[in-house]
Scaffold this motif. Sequence first.
Motif, short mmCIF file in Angstrom:
data_model
loop_
_atom_site.label_atom_id
_atom_site.label_comp_id
_atom_site.label_asym_id
_atom_site.label_seq_id
_atom_site.Cartn_x
_atom_site.Cartn_y
_atom_site.Cartn_z
N ALA A 1 7.15 -39.61 -34.71
CA ALA A 1 8.26 -39.51 -35.66
C ALA A 1 8.05 -40.63 -36.71
CB ALA A 1 9.48 -39.63 -35.32
N ILE A 2 7.79 -41.90 -36.10
CA ILE A 2 7.60 -43.07 -37.15
C ILE A 2 6.34 -43.00 -37.94
CG2 ILE A 2 7.50 -45.64 -37.17
CD1 ILE A 2 9.81 -45.74 -35.07
N PHE A 3 5.12 -42.72 -37.08
CA PHE A 3 4.08 -42.97 -37.93
C PHE A 3 3.43 -41.40 -38.26
CE2 PHE A 3 4.10 -46.60 -35.19
CZ PHE A 3 3.81 -47.65 -36.01
N PHE A 4 3.93 -40.33 -37.87
CA PHE A 4 3.62 -39.20 -38.13
C PHE A 4 4.72 -37.95 -38.34
CE2 PHE A 4 -0.07 -41.12 -35.87
CZ PHE A 4 -0.85 -41.24 -36.69
N PRO A 5 5.68 -38.29 -39.24
CA PRO A 5 6.89 -37.42 -39.45
C PRO A 5 6.61 -36.16 -39.29
CG PRO A 5 6.99 -39.39 -40.65
CD PRO A 5 5.46 -39.16 -40.28
N VAL A 6 5.74 -35.51 -39.95
CA VAL A 6 5.82 -33.80 -40.09
C VAL A 6 5.07 -33.32 -38.82
CG1 VAL A 6 4.22 -32.24 -41.20
CG2 VAL A 6 4.98 -34.16 -42.52
N LEU A 7 3.95 -34.10 -38.14
CA LEU A 7 3.65 -33.82 -36.72
C LEU A 7 4.95 -33.86 -35.67
CD1 LEU A 7 0.11 -35.51 -36.38
CD2 LEU A 7 0.61 -33.01 -36.88
N ALA A 8 5.60 -34.70 -35.91
CA ALA A 8 6.71 -34.98 -35.02
C ALA A 8 7.78 -33.61 -35.29
CB ALA A 8 7.69 -36.05 -35.17
N VAL A 9 8.01 -33.02 -36.43
CA VAL A 9 8.74 -31.96 -36.69
C VAL A 9 7.95 -30.66 -36.05
CG1 VAL A 9 9.46 -29.93 -38.41
CG2 VAL A 9 9.97 -32.63 -38.82
N ILE A 10 6.71 -30.42 -35.99
CA ILE A 10 5.77 -29.58 -35.36
C ILE A 10 5.99 -29.64 -33.66
CG2 ILE A 10 3.42 -28.52 -34.94
CD1 ILE A 10 2.90 -29.70 -37.93
N ALA A 11 6.02 -30.80 -33.42
CA ALA A 11 6.31 -31.04 -31.80
C ALA A 11 7.64 -30.58 -31.67
CB ALA A 11 6.21 -32.47 -31.54
N VAL A 12 8.71 -30.91 -32.39
CA VAL A 12 9.91 -30.42 -32.20
C VAL A 12 10.39 -29.21 -31.89
CG1 VAL A 12 12.33 -30.50 -33.01
CG2 VAL A 12 11.14 -32.66 -32.89
N ILE A 13 9.41 -28.35 -32.88
CA ILE A 13 9.55 -26.84 -32.78
C ILE A 13 8.90 -26.37 -31.60
CG2 ILE A 13 8.63 -24.64 -34.19
CD1 ILE A 13 9.04 -26.57 -36.72
N ILE A 14 7.72 -26.72 -31.16
CA ILE A 14 6.75 -26.51 -29.97
C ILE A 14 7.65 -26.77 -28.79
CG2 ILE A 14 4.78 -26.99 -28.54
CD1 ILE A 14 3.36 -27.43 -31.03
N LEU A 15 8.22 -28.02 -29.00
CA LEU A 15 9.35 -28.35 -27.66
C LEU A 15 10.56 -27.20 -27.43
CD1 LEU A 15 9.85 -30.55 -25.52
CD2 LEU A 15 11.22 -31.40 -27.38
N ALA A 16 10.97 -26.91 -28.78
CA ALA A 16 12.05 -26.12 -28.48
C ALA A 16 11.75 -24.63 -28.09
CB ALA A 16 12.70 -25.77 -29.98
N PHE A 17 10.66 -24.33 -28.29
CA PHE A 17 10.07 -22.94 -28.03
C PHE A 17 9.82 -23.07 -26.43
CE2 PHE A 17 6.70 -20.18 -26.48
CZ PHE A 17 6.99 -18.91 -26.74
N ILE A 18 9.27 -24.33 -25.69
CA ILE A 18 9.10 -24.32 -24.53
C ILE A 18 10.18 -24.41 -23.60
CG2 ILE A 18 8.02 -26.15 -22.65
CD1 ILE A 18 5.88 -26.66 -24.72
N MET A 19 11.27 -25.32 -24.16
CA MET A 19 12.47 -25.37 -23.70
C MET A 19 13.27 -24.04 -23.54
SD MET A 19 13.73 -29.32 -24.87
CE MET A 19 14.78 -29.62 -23.39
N TYR A 20 13.26 -23.10 -24.52
CA TYR A 20 13.57 -21.95 -24.52
C TYR A 20 13.13 -21.18 -23.30
CZ TYR A 20 14.84 -17.29 -25.91
OH TYR A 20 15.69 -15.91 -25.81
N LYS A 21 11.79 -21.21 -23.19
CA LYS A 21 11.21 -20.26 -22.21
C LYS A 21 11.42 -20.64 -20.87
CE LYS A 21 8.20 -17.68 -23.55
NZ LYS A 21 8.50 -16.05 -23.34
N ILE A 22 11.66 -22.22 -20.58
CA ILE A 22 12.11 -22.79 -19.46
C ILE A 22 13.59 -22.58 -18.92
CG2 ILE A 22 12.77 -24.89 -18.08
CD1 ILE A 22 10.20 -26.09 -19.55
N TRP A 23 14.41 -22.28 -20.12
CA TRP A 23 15.90 -22.01 -19.87
C TRP A 23 15.95 -20.51 -19.50
CZ3 TRP A 23 18.77 -18.63 -22.46
CH2 TRP A 23 20.41 -18.42 -22.37
#
Length: 195
Positions: free
Chosen positions: A156-178
Amino acid sequence: MESLISIALGIGLAAAAGFRVFVPLFALSLASYFQVWPLNEQWQWLASPFALMILAAACIAEALAYLIPWFDNLLDPLAVPLAGVAGTAVMASTMADLNPAVTWALAIIGGGGAAAVIKGVNAGGRAVSTATTGGVANPIFSIWETVSAAFMSFLAIFFPVLAVIAVIILAFIMYKIWRSVQHFRAVGRPETTTL
């Protein structure tokens, strides 16, 4: 453009707060102390050496507390709302040149919401880990959360846009796990999912 980057930074740090409450606050304090990332005027105190020391101690205490299997489950009911507050705080502190009403709306909904949802899912995962392994796997789960918080904060601090992409991917993975966990509870066997 600066406003969009600051929103991306806030979302990434808020997601990190969903893993560990104090890690993104410490990372933001460190980044502002070394003038890597400027903060809003109201949040300049976060760059002070005193805040840096307190947040470092809080990070260490939080990470160590989550290594104790029975204690980690006791912390989760407190940590979920605290993650929401931390997510709101880190997002509000990084917002640049926006109307205060917009800043706080984005901070509460985007920052606080993202942090609380991630922390809630992690708390549920820890409860499943405790129930299925008797708490033996909880320290491994805890280390993964701490590393994830540190990595997400760095991103987030060094590559904010990549952090948002990572959050979207993480949300998808967490949804599948849930969904898999919900199916397991309903049927009694794990659902095979493909990411």
